[in-house]
Design a protein around this motif. Structure first.
Motif, mmCIF file in Angstrom:
data_model
loop_
_atom_site.group_PDB
_atom_site.id
_atom_site.type_symbol
_atom_site.label_atom_id
_atom_site.label_comp_id
_atom_site.label_asym_id
_atom_site.label_seq_id
_atom_site.Cartn_x
_atom_site.Cartn_y
_atom_site.Cartn_z
ATOM 1 N N TYR A 1 51.192 42.286 57.006
ATOM 2 C CA TYR A 1 50.783 43.172 57.392
ATOM 3 C C TYR A 1 51.309 43.958 58.764
ATOM 4 N N CYS A 2 51.781 43.215 59.507
ATOM 5 C CA CYS A 2 52.283 43.676 60.915
ATOM 6 C C CYS A 2 53.704 44.021 61.131
ATOM 7 N N VAL A 3 54.509 43.496 60.150
ATOM 8 C CA VAL A 3 55.868 43.454 60.132
ATOM 9 C C VAL A 3 56.460 44.915 59.789
ATOM 10 N N GLY A 4 55.762 45.620 58.841
ATOM 11 C CA GLY A 4 56.340 46.922 58.288
ATOM 12 C C GLY A 4 56.350 48.068 59.237
ATOM 13 N N ALA A 5 57.217 48.944 58.904
ATOM 14 C CA ALA A 5 57.362 50.407 59.559
ATOM 15 C C ALA A 5 55.795 51.071 59.657
ATOM 16 N N MET A 6 55.117 51.201 58.633
ATOM 17 C CA MET A 6 53.910 51.789 58.738
ATOM 18 C C MET A 6 52.798 51.428 59.848
ATOM 19 N N ALA A 7 52.793 50.155 60.176
ATOM 20 C CA ALA A 7 52.265 49.686 61.302
ATOM 21 C C ALA A 7 52.520 50.257 62.467
ATOM 22 N N ILE A 8 53.999 50.384 62.802
ATOM 23 C CA ILE A 8 54.259 51.124 64.021
ATOM 24 C C ILE A 8 54.197 52.572 64.000
ATOM 25 N N VAL A 9 54.687 53.129 62.907
ATOM 26 C CA VAL A 9 54.494 54.610 62.910
ATOM 27 C C VAL A 9 53.190 55.131 62.722
ATOM 28 N N GLY A 10 52.328 54.454 62.056
ATOM 29 C CA GLY A 10 50.883 54.846 61.919
ATOM 30 C C GLY A 10 50.187 54.715 63.394
ATOM 31 N N SER A 11 50.434 53.472 64.160
ATOM 32 C CA SER A 11 49.797 53.204 65.327
ATOM 33 C C SER A 11 50.285 54.324 66.408
ATOM 34 N N LEU A 12 51.572 54.679 66.245
ATOM 35 C CA LEU A 12 51.695 55.647 67.348
ATOM 36 C C LEU A 12 51.286 57.101 66.876
ATOM 37 N N GLU A 13 51.272 57.583 65.549
ATOM 38 C CA GLU A 13 50.419 58.792 65.165
ATOM 39 C C GLU A 13 49.140 58.880 65.651
ATOM 40 N N SER A 14 48.489 57.470 65.430
ATOM 41 C CA SER A 14 47.057 57.561 65.730
ATOM 42 C C SER A 14 46.846 57.622 67.334
ATOM 43 N N GLY A 15 47.576 56.958 67.972
ATOM 44 C CA GLY A 15 47.378 57.105 69.445
ATOM 45 C C GLY A 15 47.898 58.392 70.001
ATOM 46 N N LEU A 16 48.912 59.068 69.595
ATOM 47 C CA LEU A 16 49.493 60.312 70.325
ATOM 48 C C LEU A 16 48.871 61.419 69.744
ATOM 49 N N LEU A 17 48.416 61.359 68.422
ATOM 50 C CA LEU A 17 48.170 62.741 67.523
ATOM 51 C C LEU A 17 46.563 62.602 67.107
ATOM 52 N N ASN A 18 46.189 61.586 67.260
ATOM 53 C CA ASN A 18 44.853 61.342 66.453
ATOM 54 C C ASN A 18 44.995 61.665 65.212
ATOM 55 N N ASP A 19 46.100 61.174 64.486
ATOM 56 C CA ASP A 19 46.132 61.321 63.238
ATOM 57 C C ASP A 19 46.368 60.123 62.568
ATOM 58 N N HIS A 20 45.422 59.654 61.736
ATOM 59 C CA HIS A 20 45.354 58.439 61.177
ATOM 60 C C HIS A 20 45.747 58.026 59.569
ATOM 61 N N ASN A 21 46.167 59.126 59.035
ATOM 62 C CA ASN A 21 46.648 59.211 57.790
ATOM 63 C C ASN A 21 47.496 58.264 57.142
ATOM 64 N N THR A 22 48.474 57.851 57.959
ATOM 65 C CA THR A 22 49.347 56.815 57.789
ATOM 66 C C THR A 22 48.818 55.530 57.651
ATOM 67 N N LEU A 23 47.836 55.266 58.445
ATOM 68 C CA LEU A 23 47.183 53.832 58.618
ATOM 69 C C LEU A 23 45.829 53.733 57.686
ATOM 70 N N PHE A 24 45.407 54.949 57.262
ATOM 71 C CA PHE A 24 44.629 55.059 56.199
ATOM 72 C C PHE A 24 45.294 54.695 54.726
ATOM 73 N N ALA A 25 46.520 55.327 54.635
ATOM 74 C CA ALA A 25 47.364 54.868 53.429
ATOM 75 C C ALA A 25 47.722 53.444 53.368
#
Length: 229
Positions: free
Chosen positions: A107-131
């Motif tokens: 769950y932690c190694v993949g790209a979605m964990a990094i990209v999704g967390s960045l989007e969540s923190g910077l843009l308040n966009d949680h869609n990647t982490l929801f997916a």
């Protein structure tokens, strides 16, 4: 943090459901299911690894990161943490530590964990982490149905890892460029392949000791930007 919290909760819920249906699955079915999971994890890893645009960097990252991990003893520390949690929460579940470590790495190694967390923190966009939550929830059902309740506790690792990236997103945005994330994801893909091999029990690979490899591309690109290499 909303995306990370949802991700963690979904993993827990999926794991609980997996535990519930576990009793109705015969042992030889579980073995076949885990073989299927292992093969699927390997394919996921291959897909991530072949996206690299700098094969030499990926190779060096895996070698150097594995050496650092061996010196630090990351695998031993992860297993020790899993064993301690098993004694406290496992209630005789011999697969507790394996489920916790395996699921946490996946769950932690993949790209979605990094990209999704960045989007969540910077843009308040949680869609990647929801997916990602949907994918993790489905896999947690499968993992928990064969590896037990330890999988649910991987939600803690996800909460800490993704939560830190989300909180530090403002400071990391200049470092975690698309190029850096691509190579980190490629290294992560190799580690995910190794997890699949472990699940299939083809060979015992100390994936935990390879974890530092993921951050070598970050250090490399940061160094090149500082020294103009």
């Amino acid at each position: 943090m909303l995306g990370t919290i949802v991700n963690s909760v979904v993993i827990i819920l999926g794991s609980i459901f997996g535990i519930i249906i576990k009793q109705g699955i015969k042992d030889h079915y579980k073995k076949t299911i885990m073989d299927g999971v292992g093969l699927s994890v390997i394919i996921i890893g291959i897909i991530g690894a072949i996206k690299t645009e700098n094969t030499i960097l990926v190779i060096i990252s895996v070698v150097l990161g594995s050496l650092i991990g061996e010196i630090i003893g990351v695998e031993k520390k992860l297993n020790s943490l899993g064993d301690k949690m098993e004694k406290r929460f496992g209630k005789g579940d011999s697969n507790f530590s394996k489920g916790f470590v395996t699921a946490s790495l996946v769950y932690c190694v993949g790209a979605m964990a990094i990209v999704g967390s960045l989007e969540s923190g910077l843009l308040n966009d949680h869609n990647t982490l929801f997916a990602k939550s949907i994918l993790d929830g489905i896999s947690s059902i499968i993992f928990a149905s064969t590896l037990g309740i330890g999988v649910a506790f991987s939600a803690i690792a996800v909460l800490i890892y993704q939560g830190l990236i989300t909180i530090l997103a403002t400071y990391l945005k200049d470092l975690l460029t698309p190029e850096v994330i691509l190579e980190m994801s490629a290294v992560g893909g190799i580690l995910i392949m190794a997890i699949g091999i472990n699940i299939l029990e083809l060979k015992k690979i100390k994936v935990g000791n390879m974890l530092p490899a993921i951050f070598i591309p970050l250090i490399y690109y940061f160094s090149t930007s500082i020294f103009g290499l």
